[in-house]
Design a protein around this motif. Sequence first.
Motif, short mmCIF file in Angstrom:
data_model
loop_
_atom_site.label_atom_id
_atom_site.label_comp_id
_atom_site.label_asym_id
_atom_site.label_seq_id
_atom_site.Cartn_x
_atom_site.Cartn_y
_atom_site.Cartn_z
N ASN A 194 43.73 67.78 28.61
CA ASN A 194 42.45 67.70 29.32
C ASN A 194 42.56 68.57 30.56
OD1 ASN A 194 40.75 65.89 27.81
ND2 ASN A 194 42.23 64.30 28.33
N TYR A 195 41.74 69.60 30.63
CA TYR A 195 41.78 70.53 31.76
C TYR A 195 41.35 69.83 33.03
CZ TYR A 195 41.90 74.00 27.97
OH TYR A 195 42.21 74.73 26.85
N ILE A 196 42.07 70.09 34.13
CA ILE A 196 41.77 69.45 35.41
C ILE A 196 41.48 70.47 36.51
CG2 ILE A 196 42.94 67.28 34.90
CD1 ILE A 196 45.40 68.33 36.41
N VAL A 197 41.34 71.73 36.12
CA VAL A 197 40.99 72.80 37.07
C VAL A 197 39.87 73.64 36.45
CG1 VAL A 197 43.33 72.92 38.04
CG2 VAL A 197 42.71 74.41 36.12
N PRO A 198 39.18 74.46 37.27
CA PRO A 198 38.15 75.35 36.71
C PRO A 198 38.74 76.29 35.66
CG PRO A 198 38.00 75.27 39.11
CD PRO A 198 39.26 74.55 38.74
N PRO A 215 52.91 76.42 30.39
CA PRO A 215 52.40 76.86 31.69
C PRO A 215 51.27 75.99 32.23
CG PRO A 215 52.70 78.74 30.25
CD PRO A 215 52.93 77.51 29.42
N PHE A 216 50.47 75.41 31.34
CA PHE A 216 49.39 74.53 31.78
C PHE A 216 49.96 73.26 32.41
CE2 PHE A 216 45.89 76.14 28.63
CZ PHE A 216 45.94 77.37 29.24
N TYR A 217 51.14 72.84 31.96
CA TYR A 217 51.83 71.69 32.56
C TYR A 217 52.53 72.12 33.85
CZ TYR A 217 55.04 67.76 33.10
OH TYR A 217 55.74 66.69 33.60
N VAL A 218 53.26 73.21 33.78
CA VAL A 218 54.03 73.72 34.93
C VAL A 218 53.14 73.92 36.14
CG1 VAL A 218 55.40 75.68 35.78
CG2 VAL A 218 55.80 74.79 33.46
N HIS A 219 51.95 74.51 35.93
CA HIS A 219 51.03 74.83 37.02
C HIS A 219 50.00 73.73 37.27
CE1 HIS A 219 52.77 78.81 37.33
NE2 HIS A 219 52.64 78.94 36.02
N GLN A 220 50.18 72.58 36.63
CA GLN A 220 49.30 71.41 36.81
C GLN A 220 47.83 71.76 36.57
OE1 GLN A 220 50.47 70.02 40.72
NE2 GLN A 220 52.21 68.89 39.86
N LEU A 221 47.58 72.41 35.43
CA LEU A 221 46.22 72.81 35.06
C LEU A 221 45.58 71.84 34.09
CD1 LEU A 221 46.99 76.60 34.46
CD2 LEU A 221 46.24 75.51 36.58
N ALA A 222 46.40 70.98 33.47
CA ALA A 222 45.89 70.05 32.46
C ALA A 222 46.71 68.76 32.50
CB ALA A 222 45.96 70.67 31.08
N GLU A 223 46.05 67.69 32.09
CA GLU A 223 46.75 66.42 31.85
C GLU A 223 47.07 66.36 30.37
OE1 GLU A 223 44.64 63.64 35.24
OE2 GLU A 223 43.81 63.65 33.21
N PHE A 224 48.24 65.84 30.04
CA PHE A 224 48.71 65.78 28.66
C PHE A 224 48.87 64.33 28.23
CE2 PHE A 224 49.81 69.89 30.15
CZ PHE A 224 49.97 70.73 29.06
N THR A 225 48.33 63.98 27.08
CA THR A 225 48.63 62.69 26.46
C THR A 225 49.14 62.98 25.05
OG1 THR A 225 46.35 62.42 25.73
CG2 THR A 225 46.95 61.36 27.81
N VAL A 226 50.04 62.13 24.59
CA VAL A 226 50.67 62.33 23.29
C VAL A 226 50.44 61.08 22.44
CG1 VAL A 226 52.84 62.72 22.07
CG2 VAL A 226 52.42 63.85 24.28
N THR A 227 49.98 61.30 21.21
CA THR A 227 49.84 60.22 20.24
C THR A 227 50.78 60.51 19.08
OG1 THR A 227 47.51 59.95 20.82
CG2 THR A 227 48.22 59.00 18.72
N GLU A 228 51.64 59.55 18.78
CA GLU A 228 52.54 59.66 17.64
C GLU A 228 51.89 58.96 16.45
OE1 GLU A 228 56.99 57.99 16.48
OE2 GLU A 228 56.46 58.27 18.58
N PHE A 229 52.00 59.58 15.27
CA PHE A 229 51.51 58.87 14.09
C PHE A 229 52.35 59.19 12.87
CE2 PHE A 229 49.17 62.82 13.70
CZ PHE A 229 48.94 62.99 12.35
N LEU A 230 52.36 58.26 11.93
CA LEU A 230 53.11 58.42 10.69
C LEU A 230 52.16 58.97 9.63
CD1 LEU A 230 55.04 55.04 10.77
CD2 LEU A 230 55.85 57.30 11.49
N THR A 231 52.55 60.07 9.01
CA THR A 231 51.69 60.69 8.01
C THR A 231 51.88 59.97 6.67
OG1 THR A 231 53.42 62.33 7.67
CG2 THR A 231 51.59 62.98 9.07
#
Length: 109
Positions: free
Chosen positions: A20-24, A80-96
């Motif tokens: 989810n982007y948190i900057v312009p 780079p989006f994480y390194v420069h704090q440009l986006a929030e990251f969420t992770v969902t694990e699922f079994l296929t």
Amino acid sequence: GISSSLIVWLTYTMFIINLNYIVPLEQLDAHMKEHVQFLQKYYKQNVFVASGRKVPRTGGIILALAPSREDIDRIIEEDPFYVHQLAEFTVTEFLTSQSHPALKPLLKR
């Protein structure tokens, strides 16, 4: 033959990485080339399966295969989006439990 415990150990888990982007968008676009290089690195390693922008452009999705959530977390820290704090990251694990036949070689490694 291979023991069942080894087969489980060799199984990769599917993850949905939700950005989810948190900057312009202008700030984001300044780092897009680096982000694409990051994506390409993990496509070459058969970790990333698919990725793309959300519609509307509020973030992105990466579909990934990895042995563990910890592996995914380490990979995200390189984005780079994480390194420069440009986006929030969420992770969902699922079994296929079901997949397209063309994906079976990727899922069975």
